[in-house]
Design a protein around this motif. Structure first.
Motif, mmCIF file in Angstrom:
data_model
loop_
_atom_site.group_PDB
_atom_site.id
_atom_site.type_symbol
_atom_site.label_atom_id
_atom_site.label_comp_id
_atom_site.label_asym_id
_atom_site.label_seq_id
_atom_site.Cartn_x
_atom_site.Cartn_y
_atom_site.Cartn_z
ATOM 1 N N THR A 327 -18.635 5.875 -2.397
ATOM 2 C CA THR A 327 -17.492 5.676 -2.751
ATOM 3 C C THR A 327 -17.007 4.902 -3.901
ATOM 4 N N LEU A 372 -11.296 -1.350 -5.726
ATOM 5 C CA LEU A 372 -10.325 -1.426 -4.991
ATOM 6 C C LEU A 372 -10.502 -1.220 -3.414
ATOM 7 N N VAL A 374 -10.242 -1.756 0.887
ATOM 8 C CA VAL A 374 -9.176 -2.425 2.582
ATOM 9 C C VAL A 374 -10.390 -2.671 3.052
ATOM 10 N N GLY A 380 -3.754 0.916 5.591
ATOM 11 C CA GLY A 380 -3.113 2.003 5.934
ATOM 12 C C GLY A 380 -1.983 1.008 6.596
ATOM 13 N N GLN A 381 -2.291 -0.646 6.400
ATOM 14 C CA GLN A 381 -0.913 -1.692 7.055
ATOM 15 C C GLN A 381 -0.489 -2.119 4.966
ATOM 16 N N GLY A 382 -0.643 -1.738 4.032
ATOM 17 C CA GLY A 382 0.004 -1.361 3.222
ATOM 18 C C GLY A 382 -0.465 -2.635 2.242
ATOM 19 N N GLY A 384 -3.554 -2.904 0.804
ATOM 20 C CA GLY A 384 -3.846 -1.834 -0.910
ATOM 21 C C GLY A 384 -2.845 -1.747 -1.934
ATOM 22 N N GLU A 385 -1.297 -1.572 -1.109
ATOM 23 C CA GLU A 385 -0.185 -1.440 -2.012
ATOM 24 C C GLU A 385 -0.022 -3.043 -2.656
ATOM 25 N N THR A 410 -10.486 9.170 -4.572
ATOM 26 C CA THR A 410 -8.825 8.367 -3.944
ATOM 27 C C THR A 410 -7.831 8.303 -5.071
ATOM 28 N N TRP A 413 -4.133 8.228 -3.699
ATOM 29 C CA TRP A 413 -3.887 6.956 -3.871
ATOM 30 C C TRP A 413 -3.498 6.719 -4.980
HETATM 31 C C1 LIG Z 1 -7.583 3.422 -0.903
HETATM 32 C C2 LIG Z 1 -7.495 1.946 -0.693
HETATM 33 C C3 LIG Z 1 -8.190 1.222 -0.629
HETATM 34 C C4 LIG Z 1 -5.413 2.413 0.219
HETATM 35 O O1 LIG Z 1 -5.444 0.788 0.922
HETATM 36 P P1 LIG Z 1 -4.747 0.943 2.528
HETATM 37 O O2 LIG Z 1 -3.790 -1.030 2.547
HETATM 38 O O3 LIG Z 1 -4.928 1.780 3.218
HETATM 39 O O4 LIG Z 1 -3.288 1.031 1.454
HETATM 40 P P2 LIG Z 1 -1.860 1.506 1.365
HETATM 41 O O5 LIG Z 1 -1.883 0.898 3.473
HETATM 42 O O6 LIG Z 1 -0.995 0.172 0.878
HETATM 43 O O7 LIG Z 1 -1.762 2.565 2.031
HETATM 44 C C5 LIG Z 1 -2.056 4.223 2.939
HETATM 45 C C6 LIG Z 1 -1.521 5.439 2.587
HETATM 46 O O8 LIG Z 1 -2.377 5.738 1.655
HETATM 47 C C7 LIG Z 1 -3.485 6.843 2.114
HETATM 48 N N1 LIG Z 1 -4.617 6.347 1.785
HETATM 49 C C8 LIG Z 1 -5.988 5.863 2.215
HETATM 50 N N2 LIG Z 1 -6.634 6.867 1.392
HETATM 51 C C9 LIG Z 1 -6.477 7.314 0.615
HETATM 52 C C10 LIG Z 1 -6.810 8.206 -0.261
HETATM 53 N N3 LIG Z 1 -8.728 8.229 -0.594
HETATM 54 N N4 LIG Z 1 -6.595 9.506 -0.958
HETATM 55 C C11 LIG Z 1 -4.940 9.151 -0.260
HETATM 56 N N5 LIG Z 1 -4.431 9.172 0.403
HETATM 57 C C12 LIG Z 1 -4.706 8.031 0.794
HETATM 58 C C13 LIG Z 1 -3.104 6.621 3.528
HETATM 59 O O9 LIG Z 1 -2.981 7.747 4.577
HETATM 60 C C14 LIG Z 1 -2.295 5.782 3.688
HETATM 61 O O10 LIG Z 1 -0.412 6.878 2.994
HETATM 62 P P3 LIG Z 1 1.169 6.743 4.159
HETATM 63 O O11 LIG Z 1 1.331 5.205 3.790
HETATM 64 O O12 LIG Z 1 1.443 8.233 3.591
HETATM 65 O O13 LIG Z 1 0.247 6.920 5.556
HETATM 66 C C15 LIG Z 1 -7.814 2.445 0.939
HETATM 67 O O14 LIG Z 1 -8.551 3.080 1.614
HETATM 68 C C16 LIG Z 1 -9.429 2.276 0.654
HETATM 69 O O15 LIG Z 1 -10.852 0.735 0.712
HETATM 70 N N6 LIG Z 1 -10.906 2.804 0.444
HETATM 71 C C17 LIG Z 1 -11.828 3.010 0.535
HETATM 72 C C18 LIG Z 1 -11.810 2.639 -1.145
HETATM 73 C C19 LIG Z 1 -11.605 3.087 -2.218
HETATM 74 O O16 LIG Z 1 -11.404 4.252 -1.976
HETATM 75 N N7 LIG Z 1 -11.748 2.004 -2.824
HETATM 76 C C20 LIG Z 1 -11.207 2.801 -4.378
HETATM 77 C C21 LIG Z 1 -11.947 2.774 -5.425
HETATM 78 S S1 LIG Z 1 -11.286 3.481 -6.622
#
Ligand SMILES: CC(C)(COP(=O)(O)OP(=O)(O)OC[C@H]1O[C@@H](n2cnc3c(N)ncnc32)[C@H](O)[C@@H]1OP(=O)(O)O)[C@@H](O)C(=O)NCCC(=O)NCCS
Length: 448
Positions: A327, A372, A374, A380-382, A384-385, A410, A413
């Motif tokens: 990823t 980025l 989490v 899913g607890q915000g 990332g945002e 991603t 997202w």
């Molecule tokens: C992407 C990521 C940073 C989001 O962090 P998070 O703290 O879970 O995000 P938030 O809580 O702010 O948002 C959660 C929402 O994002 C969605 N989400 C998580 N991963 C996603 C993805 N790969 N694609 C689309 N949506 C995604 C969740 O389903 C959730 O949706 P909802 O609000 O409709 O329930 C985290 O899932 C992560 O670390 N992923 C792995 C590493 C990665 O892919 N990083 C990006 C590299 S470019």
């Protein structure tokens, strides 16, 4: 019904769903300035508040009445007197305030009683209950100025307001309070709304006022280069407030901001300043991602911060599983050590739960947000945002116009958070040279 309508309405309605779910059962204190009502905005405000309430939000509405009181004073040939940015309420002004409050309550109750077919209020049954929920004390004599019947909030009847909200009613408060001796005191809408929000531990305090919000550079006039700052972290808001001159008029930058800061410090996580001049401003602020006005947010600074050399181990541990599954691109310890100043992290009890790095390309007025992450147990607890928002602020403070990400898995997202797909050719020259064409990463850009 046209097919185009289905294609626009359904995704639009679904995009609002997360906010509807998120706000259900939450308590909002909404302070509406008297100017909004004087400007004829009451009907639409009532419709929007009724809609928000029907989606499960508990609402305390506090109305202001500055222009209405002044109008009554004028009719009686009396001039409005102010000092320290507050009305001096003599006997005549108290009479005028009581008359204005009575009239406004009547108008507000009428507005919430509408229900004509084919209007947004059709089928709405909003019960609006007012009462003596506020105990007041006199402002007294300040710097030799006797404020007479002007008061300050001494106590809020939290149990009484909560019982009324539990009944499903909307609580309506006028800027009045009573002392244990039965005396009435004229308060300010802003102080009542702030005190009530703090006492109730409300989820939001929203001021619907004369100003559109706080500008990125409040000392400069409105322009495309100086838009409204949609999100001010509490620390930044406090700093700004300290640098601003004291507010005396509702149009002064510090006027609503001082109350937002006070509320946030008093446990209200989010306080908003939105303009009554924009139709539907409440709906836009509450149900749309970026909102329309300024939100002051207490983001628990001890948790969200810029990284230091001590965090390198924690960051490595956090991103490693995502590097292994492809990823994230592999980064070694030396690289993270070198760039540690670029990282923002969320830390809780000594454990790093989230991170991201910002790599600026000032020549192209943009920056890359990389790595980025989490941790899986707290996704899913915000968080990332939260990290994204902080990275956006860091980029904005560097004077950059956009941030971009390269991602293979991603995209959605980011798209949901305002990023747009662009061709890799868009990348700044220096970054393009490092672009790995085999990885076929998508390039997504967000304008700031
Ligand atoms: C992407 C990521 C940073 C989001 O962090 P998070 O703290 O879970 O995000 P938030 O809580 O702010 O948002 C959660 C929402 O994002 C969605 N989400 C998580 N991963 C996603 C993805 N790969 N694609 C689309 N949506 C995604 C969740 O389903 C959730 O949706 P909802 O609000 O409709 O329930 C985290 O899932 C992560 O670390 N992923 C792995 C590493 C990665 O892919 N990083 C990006 C590299 S470019």
């Amino acid at each position: 019904m046209s097919a185009v309508f289905n294609f626009t309405f359904v995704p639009w309605f679904r995009s609002v769903a997360p906010y509807i779910h998120m706000h259900r059962g939450k308590t909002f204190v909404v302070g509406v300035c008297g100017e909004a009502i004087a400007a004829g905005k009451l009907q639409h405000l009532a419709q929007d508040l009724a809609l928000i309430q029907s989606m499960g939000v508990r609402i305390v509405l506090v109305h202001g009445f500055r222009p209405q009181v002044n109008e009554q004073l004028k009719a009686k040939g009396h001039t409005a007197k102010y000092s320290h940015g507050m009305r001096i309420t003599d006997e005549v002004a108290l009479d005028c305030a009581q008359e204005a409050a009575g009239q406004l309550r009547y108008e507000i109750e009428a507005a919430f009683s509408q229900g004509l077919p084919n209007t947004p209020m059709a089928g709405a049954t909003v019960r609006v209950l007012s009462g003596n929920f506020i105990t007041a004390r006199p402002v007294g004599i300040v710097d030799g100025v006797d404020f007479q019947h002007s008061g300050l909030v001494r106590k809020v009847d939290v149990a009484g307001i909560n019982r009324t909200l539990d009944m499903g009613a909307m609580v309506l408060l006028s800027p009045f309070g009573f002392s244990p001796t039965g005396e009435a005191f004229n308060l300010t809408m802003e102080e009542v709304a702030t005190s009530v929000a703090m006492a109730l531990h409300a989820d939001k305090l929203i001021f619907v006022g004369e100003v559109p919000g706080i500008r990125m550079d409040p000392s400069q006039p409105e322009s495309d280069d100086n838009p409204i700052d949609t999100e001010l972290p509490l620390a930044a808001a406090e700093k700004l407030l300290a640098a601003l001159p004291g507010a005396t008029l509702p149009t002064d930058t510090a006027f609503y901001l001082q109350h937002c800061v006070k509320a946030c410090k008093g446990g209200v996580e989010r306080s908003h300043i939105i303009p009554f001049a924009v139709d539907g401003a409440l709906l836009l602020e509450v149900y749309v991602h970026d909102g329309i006005g300024t939100m002051v947010v207490d983001e628990k600074l001890e948790e969200l911060r810029e990284a230091t050399a001590d965090d390198v181990g924690g960051i490595l541990q956090l991103i490693e599983p995502f590097e292994k599954d492809g990823t994230l691109v592999k980064r070694d310890r030396t690289e993270i050590e070198r760039d540690i100043g670029n990282y923002t992290i969320v830390e809780h009890d000594g454990v790093i739960f989230a991170c991201a790095a910002l790599y600026p390309y000032p020549e192209a007025k943009t920056a890359e947000m990389a790595a980025l992450t989490v941790s899986p147990e707290s996704q899913g607890q915000g968080d990332g945002e939260k990290v994204l928002k902080r990275i956006e602020q860091r980029a904005k403070s560097m004077g950059l116009d956009s941030i971009f990400v390269l991602t293979t898995r991603t995209m959605h997202w980011f798209i949901k958070r305002g990023f747009q797909n662009v061709d890799p050719d868009w990348l700044p020259e220096a970054r393009k040279r490092k672009y790995n064409w085999d990885r076929k990463s998508q390039v997504l850009v967000k304008k700031l």
